[in-house]
Design a protein around this motif. Structure first.
Motif, PDB file in Angstrom:
ATOM      1  N   VAL A 113       5.703   7.882 -10.813  1.00 42.11           N
ATOM      2  CA  VAL A 113       6.309   7.293 -12.010  1.00 42.11           C
ATOM      3  C   VAL A 113       6.675   5.844 -11.680  1.00 42.11           C
ATOM      4  O   VAL A 113       7.343   5.575 -10.673  1.00 42.11           O
ATOM      5  CB  VAL A 113       7.554   8.091 -12.454  1.00 42.11           C
ATOM      6  N   VAL A 114       6.192   4.926 -12.513  1.00 41.58           N
ATOM      7  CA  VAL A 114       6.423   3.493 -12.299  1.00 41.58           C
ATOM      8  C   VAL A 114       7.095   2.912 -13.550  1.00 41.58           C
ATOM      9  O   VAL A 114       7.125   3.562 -14.603  1.00 41.58           O
ATOM     10  CB  VAL A 114       5.094   2.757 -12.002  1.00 41.58           C
ATOM     11  N   LEU A 115       7.625   1.716 -13.422  1.00 41.51           N
ATOM     12  CA  LEU A 115       8.308   1.079 -14.560  1.00 41.51           C
ATOM     13  C   LEU A 115       7.442  -0.023 -15.149  1.00 41.51           C
ATOM     14  O   LEU A 115       6.739  -0.724 -14.424  1.00 41.51           O
ATOM     15  CB  LEU A 115       9.645   0.479 -14.103  1.00 41.51           C
ATOM     16  N   GLY A 142      -0.777  -1.760 -11.742  1.00 40.36           N
ATOM     17  CA  GLY A 142      -1.420  -1.329 -10.500  1.00 40.36           C
ATOM     18  C   GLY A 142      -1.211  -2.330  -9.380  1.00 40.36           C
ATOM     19  O   GLY A 142      -0.895  -1.947  -8.247  1.00 40.36           O
ATOM     20  N   LEU A 143      -1.345  -3.606  -9.704  1.00 45.22           N
ATOM     21  CA  LEU A 143      -1.126  -4.639  -8.695  1.00 45.22           C
ATOM     22  C   LEU A 143       0.327  -4.637  -8.229  1.00 45.22           C
ATOM     23  O   LEU A 143       0.620  -4.714  -7.047  1.00 45.22           O
ATOM     24  CB  LEU A 143      -1.473  -6.029  -9.254  1.00 45.22           C
ATOM     25  N   ARG A 144       1.245  -4.532  -9.193  1.00 42.33           N
ATOM     26  CA  ARG A 144       2.678  -4.563  -8.847  1.00 42.33           C
ATOM     27  C   ARG A 144       3.075  -3.430  -7.920  1.00 42.33           C
ATOM     28  O   ARG A 144       3.935  -3.582  -7.066  1.00 42.33           O
ATOM     29  CB  ARG A 144       3.522  -4.473 -10.133  1.00 42.33           C
ATOM     30  N   GLU A 148      -4.211   2.281  -6.441  1.00 40.10           N
ATOM     31  CA  GLU A 148      -5.657   2.155  -6.326  1.00 40.10           C
ATOM     32  C   GLU A 148      -6.236   1.800  -7.696  1.00 40.10           C
ATOM     33  O   GLU A 148      -5.804   2.343  -8.716  1.00 40.10           O
ATOM     34  CB  GLU A 148      -6.240   3.479  -5.824  1.00 40.10           C
ATOM     35  N   ILE A 149      -7.207   0.879  -7.727  1.00 39.37           N
ATOM     36  CA  ILE A 149      -7.825   0.440  -8.986  1.00 39.37           C
ATOM     37  C   ILE A 149      -9.176   1.139  -9.085  1.00 39.37           C
ATOM     38  O   ILE A 149     -10.161   0.673  -8.519  1.00 39.37           O
ATOM     39  CB  ILE A 149      -8.040  -1.096  -8.998  1.00 39.37           C
ATOM     40  N   LEU A 150      -9.236   2.256  -9.779  1.00 36.77           N
ATOM     41  CA  LEU A 150     -10.463   3.067  -9.833  1.00 36.77           C
ATOM     42  C   LEU A 150     -11.215   2.820 -11.133  1.00 36.77           C
ATOM     43  O   LEU A 150     -10.654   2.907 -12.215  1.00 36.77           O
ATOM     44  CB  LEU A 150     -10.104   4.553  -9.801  1.00 36.77           C
TER      45      LEU A 150
END
Ligand code: VAL
Length: 193
Positions: A113-115, A142-144, A148-150
Protein backbone atom coordinates in the motif's frame (compact mmCIF):
# COMPACT_ATOMS: atom_id res chain seq x y z
CA UNK A 1 -15.06 -3.43 -27.53
CA UNK A 2 -16.63 -2.73 -24.16
CA UNK A 3 -14.69 -1.42 -21.21
CA UNK A 4 -15.52 -3.54 -18.19
CA UNK A 5 -15.31 -2.09 -14.74
CA UNK A 6 -14.45 -4.41 -11.89
CA UNK A 7 -14.01 -4.36 -8.13
CA UNK A 8 -11.24 -6.60 -6.83
CA UNK A 9 -10.10 -7.57 -3.33
CA UNK A 10 -6.41 -7.93 -2.49
CA UNK A 11 -5.71 -10.06 0.62
CA UNK A 12 -3.99 -8.10 3.41
CA UNK A 13 -1.93 -10.87 4.97
CA UNK A 14 0.41 -8.64 6.92
CA UNK A 15 1.31 -9.06 10.57
CA UNK A 16 0.87 -5.29 11.01
CA UNK A 17 -2.71 -5.35 9.67
CA UNK A 18 -4.44 -6.03 13.00
CA UNK A 19 -2.75 -3.08 14.69
CA UNK A 20 -3.17 -0.66 11.81
CA UNK A 21 -6.81 -1.58 11.14
CA UNK A 22 -7.88 -1.89 14.76
CA UNK A 23 -8.84 -5.56 14.41
CA UNK A 24 -8.19 -8.66 16.47
CA UNK A 25 -5.55 -10.97 15.00
CA UNK A 26 -8.30 -13.42 14.06
CA UNK A 27 -10.31 -10.74 12.23
CA UNK A 28 -7.19 -9.38 10.51
CA UNK A 29 -6.64 -12.83 8.99
CA UNK A 30 -9.64 -12.10 6.77
CA UNK A 31 -8.71 -8.53 5.80
CA UNK A 32 -8.69 -7.24 2.23
CA UNK A 33 -8.12 -3.92 0.46
CA UNK A 34 -10.53 -3.25 -2.42
CA UNK A 35 -9.64 -1.64 -5.75
CA UNK A 36 -11.68 -0.64 -8.78
CA UNK A 37 -10.40 -0.59 -12.33
CA UNK A 38 -11.67 -0.25 -15.89
CA UNK A 39 -8.56 -1.94 -17.29
CA UNK A 40 -8.58 -5.53 -16.00
CA UNK A 41 -5.78 -6.47 -18.43
CA UNK A 42 -3.33 -4.27 -16.46
CA UNK A 43 -3.79 -6.33 -13.28
CA UNK A 44 -1.00 -8.81 -14.17
CA UNK A 45 1.33 -5.80 -13.91
CA UNK A 46 -0.04 -4.53 -10.61
CA UNK A 47 2.75 -3.62 -8.18
CA UNK A 48 0.94 -1.61 -5.49
CA UNK A 49 -2.33 -0.19 -4.21
CA UNK A 50 -2.43 3.59 -3.79
CA UNK A 51 -4.49 5.42 -1.18
CA UNK A 52 -4.76 9.11 -0.36
CA UNK A 53 -2.93 10.08 2.83
CA UNK A 54 -5.69 12.49 3.95
CA UNK A 55 -8.80 10.48 3.11
CA UNK A 56 -10.48 8.35 5.74
CA UNK A 57 -10.61 4.63 5.08
CA UNK A 58 -13.22 2.40 6.62
CA UNK A 59 -12.79 -1.20 7.70
CA UNK A 60 -16.06 -2.85 6.74
CA UNK A 61 -17.13 -6.22 8.09
CA UNK A 62 -19.15 -8.35 5.69
CA UNK A 63 -19.88 -12.07 5.91
CA UNK A 64 -16.96 -12.67 8.30
CA UNK A 65 -14.40 -10.79 6.21
CA UNK A 66 -13.00 -7.27 6.59
CA UNK A 67 -12.62 -4.82 3.71
CA UNK A 68 -10.65 -1.57 3.53
CA UNK A 69 -12.04 1.16 1.27
CA UNK A 70 -12.63 4.90 1.39
CA UNK A 71 -15.17 5.76 4.10
CA UNK A 72 -16.97 8.08 1.67
CA UNK A 73 -17.52 5.22 -0.78
CA UNK A 74 -18.74 2.49 1.57
CA UNK A 75 -22.40 3.05 0.81
CA UNK A 76 -22.09 3.09 -2.99
CA UNK A 77 -19.68 0.13 -2.94
CA UNK A 78 -21.91 -1.97 -0.67
CA UNK A 79 -24.75 -1.36 -3.12
CA UNK A 80 -22.57 -2.41 -6.06
CA UNK A 81 -21.44 -5.57 -4.25
CA UNK A 82 -24.96 -6.46 -3.17
CA UNK A 83 -23.96 -6.35 0.51
CA UNK A 84 -27.10 -6.12 2.57
CA UNK A 85 -25.57 -6.49 5.99
CA UNK A 86 -22.26 -4.79 6.53
CA UNK A 87 -20.82 -2.73 9.33
CA UNK A 88 -18.02 -0.18 9.59
CA UNK A 89 -15.88 -1.46 12.48
CA UNK A 90 -13.13 1.17 12.37
CA UNK A 91 -11.84 4.12 10.38
CA UNK A 92 -8.21 5.02 9.70
CA UNK A 93 -6.55 7.87 7.81
CA UNK A 94 -4.93 6.74 4.54
CA UNK A 95 -1.51 7.82 5.78
CA UNK A 96 -1.62 5.03 8.37
CA UNK A 97 -2.06 2.39 5.66
CA UNK A 98 1.28 3.14 4.03
CA UNK A 99 3.63 0.19 4.25
CA UNK A 100 0.97 -2.46 4.78
CA UNK A 101 1.67 -5.21 2.32
CA UNK A 102 -1.25 -6.68 0.40
CA UNK A 103 -0.98 -9.74 -1.82
CA UNK A 104 -1.64 -9.68 -5.56
CA UNK A 105 -5.13 -11.13 -6.26
CA UNK A 106 -3.91 -14.00 -8.46
CA UNK A 107 -0.11 -14.07 -8.28
CA UNK A 108 1.90 -15.05 -5.24
CA UNK A 109 3.66 -11.74 -4.79
CA UNK A 110 3.37 -8.63 -2.63
CA UNK A 111 1.51 -5.47 -3.56
CA UNK A 112 2.36 -2.81 -0.97
CA UNK A 113 0.00 0.00 0.00
CA UNK A 114 1.48 3.33 -1.12
CA UNK A 115 0.34 6.95 -0.84
CA UNK A 116 -0.61 9.21 -3.74
CA UNK A 117 -2.34 12.57 -3.72
CA UNK A 118 -4.14 12.02 -7.06
CA UNK A 119 -6.44 9.41 -5.51
CA UNK A 120 -9.99 10.80 -5.75
CA UNK A 121 -13.32 9.80 -4.28
CA UNK A 122 -15.63 10.40 -7.25
CA UNK A 123 -15.93 6.71 -8.13
CA UNK A 124 -14.54 3.32 -7.24
CA UNK A 125 -13.15 2.61 -3.78
CA UNK A 126 -10.53 5.28 -3.11
CA UNK A 127 -7.87 2.56 -3.45
CA UNK A 128 -6.12 2.65 -6.83
CA UNK A 129 -4.71 -0.40 -8.56
CA UNK A 130 -1.21 0.74 -9.44
CA UNK A 131 0.58 -0.65 -12.49
CA UNK A 132 3.68 1.51 -13.03
CA UNK A 133 4.14 0.15 -16.56
CA UNK A 134 0.72 1.53 -17.59
CA UNK A 135 -0.12 5.16 -17.02
CA UNK A 136 1.78 8.24 -16.06
CA UNK A 137 0.61 8.65 -12.47
CA UNK A 138 1.21 5.00 -11.75
CA UNK A 139 4.67 5.32 -13.29
CA UNK A 140 5.54 8.27 -11.09
CA UNK A 141 4.32 6.47 -7.99
CA UNK A 142 6.44 3.52 -9.08
CA UNK A 143 9.50 5.73 -9.25
CA UNK A 144 8.77 7.26 -5.84
CA UNK A 145 8.46 3.86 -4.17
CA UNK A 146 11.04 1.96 -6.23
CA UNK A 147 8.40 -0.40 -7.65
CA UNK A 148 9.11 -2.66 -10.58
CA UNK A 149 7.89 -1.11 -13.87
CA UNK A 150 6.33 -4.06 -15.73
CA UNK A 151 4.95 -3.88 -19.26
CA UNK A 152 5.46 -7.38 -20.65
CA UNK A 153 3.78 -6.94 -24.04
CA UNK A 154 5.31 -7.54 -27.47
CA UNK A 155 5.07 -5.31 -30.56
CA UNK A 156 1.65 -6.76 -31.40
CA UNK A 157 0.33 -5.93 -27.95
CA UNK A 158 0.32 -9.57 -26.80
CA UNK A 159 1.45 -10.69 -23.37
CA UNK A 160 4.90 -12.30 -23.32
CA UNK A 161 5.44 -15.94 -22.38
CA UNK A 162 6.68 -14.80 -18.97
CA UNK A 163 3.15 -13.77 -17.93
CA UNK A 164 1.37 -16.61 -16.12
CA UNK A 165 -2.20 -17.38 -17.33
CA UNK A 166 -2.26 -14.70 -20.05
CA UNK A 167 0.75 -15.36 -22.31
CA UNK A 168 -0.03 -14.78 -25.99
CA UNK A 169 -3.27 -12.86 -25.37
CA UNK A 170 -3.89 -9.33 -26.63
CA UNK A 171 -5.05 -6.83 -24.03
CA UNK A 172 -8.61 -7.11 -25.38
CA UNK A 173 -8.50 -10.90 -25.13
CA UNK A 174 -6.96 -10.66 -21.68
CA UNK A 175 -9.76 -8.52 -20.18
CA UNK A 176 -12.34 -11.35 -19.90
CA UNK A 177 -9.63 -13.88 -18.95
CA UNK A 178 -8.44 -11.71 -16.08
CA UNK A 179 -12.03 -11.39 -14.87
CA UNK A 180 -12.45 -15.17 -15.15
CA UNK A 181 -9.25 -15.75 -13.14
CA UNK A 182 -10.38 -13.31 -10.43
CA UNK A 183 -13.71 -15.07 -10.18
CA UNK A 184 -11.98 -18.47 -10.01
CA UNK A 185 -9.74 -17.41 -7.09
CA UNK A 186 -12.62 -15.67 -5.31
CA UNK A 187 -11.25 -12.12 -5.47
CA UNK A 188 -13.79 -10.54 -7.84
CA UNK A 189 -16.30 -8.54 -5.79
CA UNK A 190 -18.31 -7.09 -8.67
CA UNK A 191 -18.32 -6.54 -12.40
CA UNK A 192 -20.19 -3.72 -14.13
CA UNK A 193 -20.60 -3.87 -17.87
N1 VAL B 1 -4.21 2.88 -12.35
C1 VAL B 1 -4.97 2.57 -13.53
C2 VAL B 1 -6.22 1.77 -13.16
O1 VAL B 1 -6.61 1.73 -12.04
C3 VAL B 1 -4.17 1.83 -14.57
C4 VAL B 1 -3.26 2.75 -15.34
C5 VAL B 1 -3.41 0.68 -14.03
O2 VAL B 1 -6.87 1.16 -13.99
Amino acid sequence: HTSPSIFVRFPLRDAKAADVLGLSAADAASAYIVIWTTTPWTLPDNMAVAVHPDHDYAVVRHDGAHYVLAAALVESSAKTFGWENCEVVSTVPGAKLEGLVATHPFYDRPSPVVLADYVVLDSGTGCVHTAPGHGREDYETGLRYGLEILSPLNDEGRFLDSVPFFAGLTVFEANPKVIEKLREVGNLLAERK
